[in-house]
Design an enzyme around this catalytic site. Structure first.
Site, PDB file in Angstrom:
ATOM      1  N   SER A 111     -27.468 -12.046  25.264  1.00 54.39           N
ATOM      2  CA  SER A 111     -27.024 -13.267  24.594  1.00 54.39           C
ATOM      3  C   SER A 111     -28.098 -14.359  24.551  1.00 54.39           C
ATOM      4  CB  SER A 111     -25.749 -13.753  25.278  1.00 54.39           C
ATOM      5  OG  SER A 111     -25.199 -14.822  24.584  1.00 54.39           O
ATOM      6  N   HIS A 112     -27.885 -15.429  25.298  1.00 52.50           N
ATOM      7  CA  HIS A 112     -28.774 -16.594  25.245  1.00 52.50           C
ATOM      8  C   HIS A 112     -29.855 -16.541  26.319  1.00 52.50           C
ATOM      9  CE1 HIS A 112     -25.241 -16.985  27.683  1.00 52.50           C
ATOM     10  NE2 HIS A 112     -25.951 -17.739  28.501  1.00 52.50           N
ATOM     11  N   ASP A 167     -27.599 -18.696  19.135  1.00 52.77           N
ATOM     12  CA  ASP A 167     -28.259 -18.064  20.280  1.00 52.77           C
ATOM     13  C   ASP A 167     -28.787 -16.685  19.876  1.00 52.77           C
ATOM     14  OD1 ASP A 167     -25.897 -16.644  20.126  1.00 52.77           O
ATOM     15  OD2 ASP A 167     -25.678 -16.451  22.292  1.00 52.77           O
ATOM     16  N   ASP A 217     -27.901 -13.539  20.119  1.00 51.14           N
ATOM     17  CA  ASP A 217     -27.066 -12.553  19.423  1.00 51.14           C
ATOM     18  C   ASP A 217     -26.135 -13.197  18.402  1.00 51.14           C
ATOM     19  OD1 ASP A 217     -25.585 -13.722  21.469  1.00 51.14           O
ATOM     20  OD2 ASP A 217     -24.296 -11.979  21.726  1.00 51.14           O
ATOM     21  N   ASP A 239     -23.709 -15.336  18.419  1.00 44.88           N
ATOM     22  CA  ASP A 239     -22.292 -15.665  18.568  1.00 44.88           C
ATOM     23  C   ASP A 239     -22.092 -17.139  18.934  1.00 44.88           C
ATOM     24  OD1 ASP A 239     -23.256 -15.306  21.124  1.00 44.88           O
ATOM     25  OD2 ASP A 239     -21.591 -14.049  21.816  1.00 44.88           O
ATOM     26  N   ARG A 240     -23.147 -17.799  19.412  1.00 49.36           N
ATOM     27  CA  ARG A 240     -23.003 -19.229  19.742  1.00 49.36           C
ATOM     28  C   ARG A 240     -23.506 -20.108  18.601  1.00 49.36           C
ATOM     29  NH1 ARG A 240     -24.485 -20.333  26.018  1.00 49.36           N
ATOM     30  NH2 ARG A 240     -23.036 -18.805  26.859  1.00 49.36           N
ATOM     31  N   LYS A 243     -16.827 -14.626  19.364  1.00 54.95           N
ATOM     32  CA  LYS A 243     -17.177 -15.907  18.762  1.00 54.95           C
ATOM     33  C   LYS A 243     -18.229 -15.650  17.682  1.00 54.95           C
ATOM     34  CE  LYS A 243     -19.982 -16.899  22.846  1.00 54.95           C
ATOM     35  NZ  LYS A 243     -19.406 -16.436  24.096  1.00 54.95           N
TER      36      LYS A 243
HETATM   37  C1  G1P Z   1     -21.035 -18.256  29.879  1.00 58.52           C
HETATM   38  C2  G1P Z   1     -20.154 -19.341  29.304  1.00 58.52           C
HETATM   39  C3  G1P Z   1     -18.890 -18.731  28.750  1.00 58.52           C
HETATM   40  C4  G1P Z   1     -19.233 -17.653  27.723  1.00 58.52           C
HETATM   41  C5  G1P Z   1     -20.187 -16.641  28.330  1.00 58.52           C
HETATM   42  C6  G1P Z   1     -20.679 -15.630  27.315  1.00 58.52           C
HETATM   43  O1  G1P Z   1     -20.381 -17.604  30.926  1.00 58.52           O
HETATM   44  O2  G1P Z   1     -19.846 -20.311  30.278  1.00 58.52           O
HETATM   45  O3  G1P Z   1     -18.117 -19.745  28.175  1.00 58.52           O
HETATM   46  O4  G1P Z   1     -18.083 -16.994  27.290  1.00 58.52           O
HETATM   47  O5  G1P Z   1     -21.331 -17.312  28.867  1.00 58.52           O
HETATM   48  O6  G1P Z   1     -21.360 -16.240  26.257  1.00 58.52           O
HETATM   49  P1  G1P Z   1     -20.627 -17.949  32.463  1.00 58.52           P
HETATM   50  O7  G1P Z   1     -22.101 -17.785  32.721  1.00 58.52           O
HETATM   51  O8  G1P Z   1     -20.234 -19.378  32.647  1.00 58.52           O
HETATM   52  O9  G1P Z   1     -19.765 -16.996  33.221  1.00 58.52           O
HETATM   53 ZN    ZN Z   2     -24.446 -14.929  22.700  1.00 54.58          ZN
END
Ligand code: G1P
Ligand code: ZN
Length: 582
Positions: free
Chosen positions: A124-125, A300, A302, A304-305, A400
């Protein structure tokens, strides 16, 4: 035709292959250990009903981060050996997380086949590159992330695995060009089908939004637009949708070429990491050379954000979902018959609650992580949902969707400006401030303490679990710190009972709820790859529309002081400052 055999490879379990909030994320070097990824993929197949896997079609692709291409080839072989009949791959191994969800739900292959599930290769990010993170997550038949029952099974399989199946004689498959390659295995033909990363997604977006209306907005000389993909996979979709379909200028795209290391950056769309966009939009320390665009957004790794910005104006993700929900009917054709309900994750601000209340919509508060929204959507209880962590989406898929969120905002802007003619454009800032005028404002911030010693983080949380059970002690500490702040009327450790499958998720964070609707929330991240990350969420509600224009830091200062005092943050972690503030 190339003929391959299935072989059994002995292996030993690896520690710590527990999928977190969103899959298994580790350093690339961890994934590169011999058998590491193989074990996890086999453990996943072993957790699925074998009659469903045999003869199935699965999707394998991701955000294009470093080591993805190797991982695609490894998974293709293990899939073939486990009896999968077809593997669907986005060109170059690229598919955004929302696109995968859409493909599982909507794509029908030439033989009428549909995908049974997907391995999404993303962290992801988190940054990418040889010394950064890799990740893998499994999405199920409804297009959403595997639920806890399945991920628990996968984890438990990883602890006992002694062998996995792979192939002999199956070469690496060319995933750079579109087309189908067929091989011959023990159970007959095995196919790898490479297709355009964007086609299914674009088709779906056209059924949701009024592309003509958005096109008109983008063509309005008073409007200007800027999109930053932070070198993630969103760039592929941005080019196709914003430029090719909607006529945005090519120059409105920043960092839209996917790179394996995201250009050395942190592909997280927030005010800290989306530096170039933040500068362009006039929100940096140094003013930009040119007048900022009217609208800016980022994604981000991938895709989704999303982060939504106006000219010199930041929209909090919690406000964004509330505003989309409040404006959906009218602006977005998909919602023309109304919203089935709305939902937010627990730490997300209560801005959405106020909208739900006023519009008399069903409302749900779920634990952090997108998977909890899926059950509600499958049951027809929720149309729009969001998280404070820059995640917004709807029931068009089960993830998302960063591009969807941008199209939703462009739709709202297009609708509000449809009769603007020679008049002044209704801006992002106008829309948000009008919203606050009607619903009140939730000042909001999140402090992240990243890579904290895991033991220290556990102790801090254990201390808070204890503290929240004695409200008089909590209120005494508050009075000592900021006598001007209202008292806490309720505190708990959040637990969620899923209204659809009645499963219970406990220990989902600690909440302190103040009399005036303000809140403090503490929880540990489930997505980090080293140490622990403590997240502190701070929210101050202001219902009085004459007081919604304060600077966010000023409005939140008293609650920040209280949060640090209540948690003994510095004492436990040794940190006097958070790593990131969003
Ligand atoms: C984090 C975000 C959460 C999101 C997840 C995946 O998770 O807080 O809202 O769904 O990334 O993108 P966390 O690291 O807090 O468990
Ligand atoms: Zn992501």
């Amino acid at each position: 035709m190339v003929v391959f055999k299935v072989v059994t490879q002995n292996t030993k379990p690896f520690d710590g292959q527990k999928p977190g909030t969103s899959g298994l994320r580790k350093k690339v070097t961890v994934f590169q250990q011999e058998h590491y990824l193989h074990n996890f993929v086999q453990a996943t197949f072993n957790a699925l009903p074998s009659d469903k896997v045999k003869g199935s079609t699965i999707v394998v692709s991701g955000d294009g981060r470093y080591w993805s291409k190797d991982a695609v080839q490894i998974i293709i072989k293990i899939a073939a050996a486990n009896g999968v009949k077809k593997v669907w791959v986005g060109q170059d191994g690229l598919l955004s997380t929302p696109a995968v969800s859409c493909i599982i739900r909507d794509r029908v292959g030439p033989d009428g086949e549909k995908a049974y599930g997907a391995f999404i290769l993303t962290a992801s990010h988190n940054p990418g590159g040889p010394h950064e993170d890799f990740g893998i997550k499994y999405n199920a038949e409804n297009g959403g992330p595997a639920l806890e029952g399945l991920t628990d099974k996968i984890y438990s399989n990883t602890k006992t695995i002694s062998a996995y199946l792979t192939t002999e004689g199956l070469p690496d498959v060319d995933i750079s060009s579109i087309g189908t390659t067929t091989f011959e295995g023990p159970d007959g033909a095995f196919e790898v089908d490479v297709f355009s990363a964007t086609e299914d997604n674009v088709k779906l977006m056209k059924t949701i939004f009024d592309f003509e209306a958005i096109k008109e907005l983008l063509a309005n000389p008073k409007f200007s637009f800027c999109y930053d993909a932070l070198h993630g996979v969103a760039g592929v979709y941005a080019k196709q949708i914003f430029v090719e379909e909607l006529g945005a200028k090519e120059s409105s795209l920043l960092n839209c070429t996917p790179l394996e290391d995201f250009g050395g950056g942190h592909p997280d769309p927030n005010l800290t990491y989306a530096k170039e966009l933040v500068h362009t939009m006039g929100l940096g320390k140094v003013p930009p050379a040119n007048e900022p665009p009217e609208f800016g957004a980022a994604a981000d790794g991938d895709a989704d954000r999303n982060m939504i910005l106006g000219k010199r104006f930041f929209v909090t993700p919690s406000d964004s979902v509330a505003i989309i929900a409040a404006n959906a009917v009218g602006s977005i054709p998909y919602f023309s018959t109304g919203l089935k309900g709305v939902a937010r994750s627990m730490p997300t601000s209560a801005a959405l609650d106020v909208v739900a209340n006023k519009l008399e919509l069903k409302f749900f508060e779920v634990p952090t992580g997108w998977k909890f929204f899926g059950n509600l959507m499958d049951a027809g209880l929720c149309s729009v949902c969001g998280e404070e962590s820059f995640g917004t989406g709807s029931d068009h898929i089960r993830e998302k969707d960063g591009i969807w969120a941008v199209l939703a905002w462009l739709s709202i802007l297009a609708y509000r400006n449809k009769d603007v003619g020679d008049g002044k454009l209704v801006t992002v800032e106008d829309i948000v401030t009008q919203h606050w005028g009607i619903y009140g404002r939730h000042y909001y911030t999140r402090y992240d303490y990243e890579n904290v010693d895991a033991d220290a983080a556990k102790k801090l949380m254990a201390y808070l679990v204890e503290l929240q059970s004695t409200l008089p002690e909590v209120n005494k500490l508050i009075k000592e710190t900021r006598p001007d702040v209202e008292e806490v009327v309720e505190a708990d450790e959040f637990e969620y009972k899923d209204p659809v499958d009645h499963s219970v998720s406990s220990h989902q964070g600690i909440r302190f709820l103040f009399k005036d609707g303000s809140r403090l929330v503490f929880r540990l991240s489930g997505t980090g790859s080293v140490g622990a990350t403590i997240r502190l969420y701070i929210e101050q509600y202001e219902a009085d529309s004459s007081k919604t224009g304060k600077a966010s830091q000023d409005a939140l200062a008293p609650l920040v002081a209280i949060a640090l005092k209540l948690s003994k943050m510095e004492e436990f972690t040794g940190r006097s400052e958070p790593t990131v503030i969003t």
